[in-house]
Write an enzyme that holds these catalytic residues in place. Structure first.
Site, PDB file in Angstrom:
ATOM      1  N   CYS A  91       0.771  -1.112   0.475  1.00 29.34           N
ATOM      2  CA  CYS A  91       0.084  -0.015  -0.175  1.00 29.34           C
ATOM      3  C   CYS A  91       1.046   1.080  -0.023  1.00 29.34           C
ATOM      4  O   CYS A  91       1.478   0.992   1.415  1.00 29.34           O
ATOM      5  CB  CYS A  91      -0.919  -0.299   1.417  1.00 29.34           C
ATOM      6  N   ASN A 133       0.540   4.576  -0.371  1.00 27.45           N
ATOM      7  CA  ASN A 133       0.212   5.817   0.723  1.00 27.45           C
ATOM      8  C   ASN A 133       0.151   5.247   2.494  1.00 27.45           C
ATOM      9  O   ASN A 133       0.608   5.946   3.160  1.00 27.45           O
ATOM     10  CB  ASN A 133      -1.604   6.240   0.609  1.00 27.45           C
ATOM     11  N   HIS A 147      -1.880  -4.802 -10.784  1.00 31.15           N
ATOM     12  CA  HIS A 147      -2.729  -4.330 -10.944  1.00 31.15           C
ATOM     13  C   HIS A 147      -3.232  -3.960 -12.638  1.00 31.15           C
ATOM     14  O   HIS A 147      -2.610  -4.629 -13.462  1.00 31.15           O
ATOM     15  CB  HIS A 147      -2.035  -2.688 -10.889  1.00 31.15           C
ATOM     16  N   GLU A 184     -10.152  -0.137  -5.665  1.00 30.80           N
ATOM     17  CA  GLU A 184      -9.255  -1.480  -5.429  1.00 30.80           C
ATOM     18  C   GLU A 184      -9.491  -2.824  -4.157  1.00 30.80           C
ATOM     19  O   GLU A 184     -10.698  -2.642  -3.823  1.00 30.80           O
ATOM     20  CB  GLU A 184      -8.774  -0.516  -3.478  1.00 30.80           C
ATOM     21  N   CYS A 214      -4.229   5.693  -4.462  1.00 25.94           N
ATOM     22  CA  CYS A 214      -4.133   4.769  -4.030  1.00 25.94           C
ATOM     23  C   CYS A 214      -2.824   4.982  -4.672  1.00 25.94           C
ATOM     24  O   CYS A 214      -2.569   4.903  -6.241  1.00 25.94           O
ATOM     25  CB  CYS A 214      -5.036   3.491  -4.491  1.00 25.94           C
ATOM     26  N   GLY A 267      -1.366   2.128  -7.099  1.00 27.87           N
ATOM     27  CA  GLY A 267      -2.387   2.358  -7.950  1.00 27.87           C
ATOM     28  C   GLY A 267      -1.443   3.820  -9.147  1.00 27.87           C
ATOM     29  O   GLY A 267      -1.802   2.894 -10.073  1.00 27.87           O
TER      30      GLY A 267
END
Length: 273
Positions: A73, A75, A154, A203, A212, A215
């Site tokens: 992740c 972030n 992704h 997500e 994201c 992303g």
């Protein structure tokens, strides 16, 4: 027993962060989902649990609102980089399920080396071999995505107007398609200027999100591979912009803000395993 936590976010992608480096905390899918529930729990896009690491400064575990544990992740990595910067002179090595990441403080936020992207079909993973630069698949108007793994899988679709896509409807359909055996994060992006992308993300395990980080990384790399942009890109998400650089070393550098919103504590007995 009362368990302390921090509420943090990166561009509105919000986290409940529990520091379990000294006092271990047992986490199950049911407990993670209950804590993430915005009506009956604390509420968050991801639950982050920090644990000791033998390979890095800290181990970061990431749980989605459906209770699933994921490998990366972006972030949250920036948030933990901000949180632990004072302990590690502004430079923190973070062990994740997707690999070792490095975060360091800069004048424009927290920069994270997200490692090298992977493009082989079995590294995404996909159910069978195909071209990951233009997958010969489509879901209604969303066709021929780029597949990228940046610690998690992704699918990136380039469209004329990312805001016009009914991602709330199509996102879960694509996420759970059998071609993605570990499910997939669904990205729809538009080129809105030179080296400037507009991005919305469905997500995996969390749904629509304001931002994201992985992303943004996957989409920027996909645009670079498609020769839509150069190797430094601004990715505009609903929560704000991230800067993504594909470095000469082959790794991805993501730079953006992170914020601590508040701190609190919850009763351990209210969230049983």
């Amino acid at each position: 027993m009362r368990i302390p936590f921090l509420k943090m976010h990166g561009l509105g992608n919000d986290f409940v962060v529990i520091d379990a480096r000294v006092e271990p905390l047992a986490i199950s899918a049911a407990r993670a989902s209950a804590l993430a529930d915005r009506n009956t729990g604390i509420g968050c896009d991801q639950l982050i649990v920090l644990e000791p690491s033998e390979r890095a400064d800290v181990k970061m575990r990431i749980f989605n609102p459906d209770g699933s544990e994921v490998g990366a992740c972006g972030n949250a990595t920036r948030a933990i980089g901000l949180l632990l910067a004072p302990e590690h002179a502004g430079h923190t090595r973070i062990e994740t399920g997707g690999g070792l990441l490095e975060a360091h403080a800069t004048n424009s936020g927290i920069a994270v080396d997200m490692g090298a992207p992977r493009f082989d079909w079995d590294a995404i993973p996909l159910a069978y071999a195909m071209d990951t630069l233009a997958m010969p698949l489509g879901w209604e108007t969303l066709e021929n995505p780029v597949a990228v793994n940046v610690g998690n899988p992704h699918a990136v679709f380039f469209v004329p107007d990312a805001d016009a896509v009914d991602l709330a409807r199509l996102g879960p359909v694509i996420e759970n398609d059998p071609v993605f055996p570990e499910r997939v994060n669904v990205n729809v992006a538009s080129l809105i200027g030179p080296d400037h992308l507009r991005l919305r993300v469905w997500e995996r395990g969390a749904g629509l999100t304001r931002a994201c980080g992985t992303g943004a990384c996957a989409t920027a790399i996909a645009a670079m591979r498609r020769k839509l942009t150069g190797r430094s890109v601004t990715v505009e998400l609903p929560g704000g912009p991230l800067r993504i650089d594909w470095q000469n070393s082959g790794t991805i550098l993501m730079t953006g803000p992170a914020t601590t919103s508040f701190e609190g504590a919850f009763d351990d007995a209210r969230y049983p395993l």
